[in-house]
Design a protein around this motif. Sequence first.
Motif, PDB file in Angstrom:
ATOM      1  N   ARG A   1      45.928   5.651  -0.279  1.00 22.56           N
ATOM      2  CA  ARG A   1      47.030   5.803  -0.926  1.00 22.56           C
ATOM      3  C   ARG A   1      47.711   4.279  -0.515  1.00 22.56           C
ATOM      4  O   ARG A   1      47.593   3.819   0.765  1.00 22.56           O
ATOM      5  CB  ARG A   1      47.836   6.826  -0.430  1.00 22.56           C
ATOM      6  N   GLU A   2      48.524   3.612  -1.309  1.00 26.36           N
ATOM      7  CA  GLU A   2      49.568   2.448  -1.196  1.00 26.36           C
ATOM      8  C   GLU A   2      50.447   3.465  -0.055  1.00 26.36           C
ATOM      9  O   GLU A   2      50.684   4.388   0.736  1.00 26.36           O
ATOM     10  CB  GLU A   2      51.050   2.919  -2.294  1.00 26.36           C
TER      11      GLU A   2
ATOM     12  N   ASP B   1      53.942   4.473   1.931  1.00 23.08           N
ATOM     13  CA  ASP B   1      55.254   4.994   2.325  1.00 23.08           C
ATOM     14  C   ASP B   1      55.739   4.260   2.315  1.00 23.08           C
ATOM     15  O   ASP B   1      55.760   3.635   3.179  1.00 23.08           O
ATOM     16  CB  ASP B   1      54.458   6.108   3.008  1.00 23.08           C
ATOM     17  N   VAL B   2      56.768   3.873   1.099  1.00 17.61           N
ATOM     18  CA  VAL B   2      57.754   2.717   1.554  1.00 17.61           C
ATOM     19  C   VAL B   2      58.588   3.721   1.979  1.00 17.61           C
ATOM     20  O   VAL B   2      60.417   3.158   1.816  1.00 17.61           O
ATOM     21  CB  VAL B   2      57.942   1.994   0.248  1.00 17.61           C
TER      22      VAL B   2
ATOM     23  N   TRP C   1      62.748   3.402   0.055  1.00 12.72           N
ATOM     24  CA  TRP C   1      62.216   2.624  -0.918  1.00 12.72           C
ATOM     25  C   TRP C   1      61.791   3.377  -2.443  1.00 12.72           C
ATOM     26  O   TRP C   1      61.692   2.866  -3.220  1.00 12.72           O
ATOM     27  CB  TRP C   1      61.896   1.760  -0.578  1.00 12.72           C
ATOM     28  N   GLU C   2      61.160   4.168  -1.752  1.00 18.90           N
ATOM     29  CA  GLU C   2      60.168   5.345  -2.730  1.00 18.90           C
ATOM     30  C   GLU C   2      61.702   4.924  -3.853  1.00 18.90           C
ATOM     31  O   GLU C   2      62.728   5.731  -4.021  1.00 18.90           O
ATOM     32  CB  GLU C   2      60.043   6.941  -2.857  1.00 18.90           C
ATOM     33  N   GLY C   3      60.799   5.272  -5.536  1.00 13.19           N
ATOM     34  CA  GLY C   3      61.641   5.199  -6.474  1.00 13.19           C
ATOM     35  C   GLY C   3      61.916   4.705  -6.862  1.00 13.19           C
ATOM     36  O   GLY C   3      63.030   4.544  -8.340  1.00 13.19           O
ATOM     37  N   ARG C   4      62.523   3.374  -6.345  1.00 11.95           N
ATOM     38  CA  ARG C   4      64.047   2.056  -6.777  1.00 11.95           C
ATOM     39  C   ARG C   4      62.975   1.224  -7.042  1.00 11.95           C
ATOM     40  O   ARG C   4      61.598   0.693  -6.629  1.00 11.95           O
ATOM     41  CB  ARG C   4      64.517   1.698  -5.109  1.00 11.95           C
TER      42      ARG C   4
ATOM     43  N   GLY D   1      59.172   5.596   6.055  1.00 10.97           N
ATOM     44  CA  GLY D   1      57.958   4.766   5.661  1.00 10.97           C
ATOM     45  C   GLY D   1      56.635   4.843   6.935  1.00 10.97           C
ATOM     46  O   GLY D   1      57.080   4.770   7.887  1.00 10.97           O
TER      47      GLY D   1
END
Length: 159
Positions: free
Chosen positions: A27-28, A30-31, A34-37, A65
Amino acid sequence: DLHRAIETAKAISEPKGLTVITNRAFREADVGVWEGRSMSEIAQSDAVQFDAFLHHMERWHVEGGETPQQVLDRFLPALEKVVKENEGRTVAIVSHGYALRIVLAHLRGLSLKEIGDFVPCVNTAVSKVTWEGETPTVVYQDDGSHWSDRKQSADWWRK
């Protein structure tokens, strides 16, 4: 195992009659918060960490993250397992830009601090890594010759 990676994997596997096998380890990053921004929103609201995200990976971390080292710690063992289980075969691993940027730089022998301006992976670009025993070689990276629309650029992140 995320939708966009599965769709890319299907585009590769279906014409060959192959099955897609998912693995959360690829997977990428995990941010966290920040996720979804959007990138522009993050750049404005968290300029220091956004700069670290792009240019100083050894310093990047946001609440909730993963650190780049944590990405390597989950990705590399899974990659090594795939390599060992498929000796002498060609395998396609579909992942995400930031995770691949970290992993490919690591396979080239760069530390997180050295990655700095190492060009990130662009969507659907192809990189080739070969293994001789325990030694990986990045043969090429970020080949986008299959794109019909050349508007996509490996320099998007510098802008």
